[in-house]
Design an enzyme around this catalytic site. Structure first.
Site, short mmCIF file in Angstrom:
data_model
loop_
_atom_site.label_atom_id
_atom_site.label_comp_id
_atom_site.label_asym_id
_atom_site.label_seq_id
_atom_site.Cartn_x
_atom_site.Cartn_y
_atom_site.Cartn_z
CB CYS A 34 57.77 -23.91 0.01
SG CYS A 34 58.66 -24.35 -1.50
CG ASP A 443 31.61 -25.82 34.23
OD1 ASP A 443 30.67 -26.27 33.55
OD2 ASP A 443 32.54 -26.53 34.68
#
Length: 493
Positions: A34, A443
């Site tokens: 599971c 940037d």
């Protein structure tokens, strides 16, 4: 993670979905495995053993739980945040390389022997490359069985099985059901709401770890979309895909608890690769809780994270394509970059048919662009040299950019090209190669946000300040960009 027994037991008992994909719980008394968040009552501690992969569970003789469907949990974040041999191998296996080229092809791409690859995967994941690829084939088969009306023989071929017998045996072994039983258990409509058997299209849900903020993710993709290749239509980001056996079109729609994905493919063998690339594009295997917790330790970033947690890094479905687009975007506006890219697409891209929208072409492959007359490119001479050098290196294989890339090595090779500075190399590392720690201190948007927030705005000082954000500086960039009112930061309407 699977070796930390106490932590795994706590995660299973609390049904913590954040750990889905990190490890799998195998139950000795039932013979099933599971995901940690399985809704059933947790077994006794002495009946639980933990494995690092679904393939390892299957190798140990456990079957997939019918309730939590562990084979469809989000992928492990390890393969996104690491650049070592195992992580690079896992990215290639997910991209279907073992099915197409075998284990020797996987080893050749990584520059190691097959024995080294198998030894390291077994040591860390409890399964070798063939078992890992087999687990993926089983998941693809289940998806096709449940979401299409294709005959089982065609599904076996599309999922990559060598024979119908192997297909049948694998499905029975992994799911404890025959292929026909799997189809009988499935409602007439699949989870994404498209009737089963719709010709040429497959609809599915792409799971992710919560939280996920779709604003910058889909906003960035829509705002920078190249006409003919990408579009925002009816609440979905749509784009064409160049795939190993053909091409396709993906439509991706954000939902509260999943991404609705609709794929139209010319060859169903490309299904697992298309899914893998869509997940990578949207950064769906990230661990947002770990990322945001780290960034919150900075008092300047903490309010940004608390305001809109779960930001992802918008990535790409094609590393070479993004590198070309990064060069086209050097020192120009978003609109100008789209215009340059659209010209290349209309002149050199392969035409495709899109009856559901306005997509017209695949983005040109490097080999196609390498044959273009540089004088026909409407851009400054220096940028023409940069572009033609890049596509030439991509076309002849001397600059490999792919999911298997070694991030520092690829960045160094990019910086050696004419016209490549830190911004271009780092934006490719961030969005194409998937380096979670790539940073863009030069940037303009990052520097403007830093200045407004009281952070250092010079590249050197900002880089020093950002050391505390490692290894998640690429995600810090998303939060910094989000302080602006640029369209990339808003979900289109």
């Amino acid at each position: 993670m699977h070796t930390d027994i106490e932590r795994c037991v706590r995660a299973v008992r609390s049904k913590d979905a954040r750990f889905d994909g990190w490890f799998f719980t195998a139950v000795l008394t039932t013979g099933i495995y599971c995901r940690p968040s399985c809704p059933v009552v947790p077994p006794k501690r002495e009946n639980m053993v933990f494995h690092p992969s679904a393939a390892a569970c299957q190798q140990a003789g456990f079957r997939a739980c019918k309730r939590c469907r562990p084979d469809t949990s989000p992928g492990s974040p390890e393969w996104n945040q690491r650049a070592d041999l195992v992580a690079r191998a896992m990215r290639l296996i997910t991209d279907g390389v073992v099915d197409r080229e075998g284990v020797p092809g996987l080893a050749a791409r990584l520059g190691y022997s097959t024995r080294q690859i198998e030894r390291q995967l077994l040591a860390e994941l409890g399964a070798g490359p063939l078992a890992l690829a087999r687990a993926q084939r089983a998941q693809t088969a289940r998806l096709l069985i449940e979401t299409t009306a294709l005959p089982m023989a065609e599904i076996a071929f599309a999922a990559g099985f060598a024979s119908i017998r192997t297909f049948n045996d694998t499905v029975r072994e992994v799911y404890a059901l025959t292929p026909s039983d799997l189809r009988t258990r499935t409602p007439r409509t699949n989870p994404a709401g498209t009737p089963a058997g719709t010709p040429g299209a497959i609809s599915l849900r792409l799971p992710f770890r919560a939280p996920l903020n779709p604003d910058n993710l889909f906003g960035h993709l829509a705002a920078t979309a190249v006409p003919g290749v990408e579009e925002w239509r009816d609440g979905a980001y749509r784009r064409t895909l160049r795939l190993p056996y053909g091409h396709g079109i993906a439509a991706l729609t954000p939902r509260p608890d999943h991404i609705a994905c609709r794929l139209t493919l010319t060859d169903l063998r490309d299904l697992p690769v298309a899914i893998s690339r869509c997940r990578r594009l949207l950064d769906l295997d990230a661990d947002p809780v770990a990322i945001d917790d780290q960034l919150r330790t900075d008092p300047v970033l903490a309010p940004l994270v608390d305001k809109a947690p779960g930001r992802r890094v918008p990535r790409t479905v094609d590393e070479a394509e993004f590198a070309v687009r990064a060069v086209l975007g050097q020192q120009v506006s978003t609109a100008a970059a789209r215009t340059h890219a659209a010209r290349l697409v209309s002149a050199h891209g392969e035409a495709v048919d899109d009856p559901e929208g306005g997509l017209t072409h695949l983005f040109p492959a490097p080999a196609d662009l390498a044959a273009v007359d540089p004088e026909s490119l409407a851009m400054p001479r220096t940028r023409r040299v940069t572009l033609t050098t890049l596509v030439g290196r991509l076309a002849d294989g001397s600059l490999p950019l792919g999911v298997e890339s070694d991030w520092p090595e690829a960045r160094a090779r990019l910086l050696a090209l004419p016209g490549f500075g830190p911004w271009t190399a780092d934006v490719i590392a961030m969005r194409a190669l998937g380096d979670p720690d790539a940073f863009l201190p030069t940037d303009l948007g990052v520097r403007r946000a830093a200045r407004e927030l009281g952070l250092p705005s010079t590249p050197a000082a900002l880089t020093a300040r950002a050391a505390a954000w490692r290894p998640w500086r690429a995600y810090a960039v998303q939060y910094l960009w989000a302080t602006d009112d640029h369209p990339i930061n808003f979900l289109p309407v």
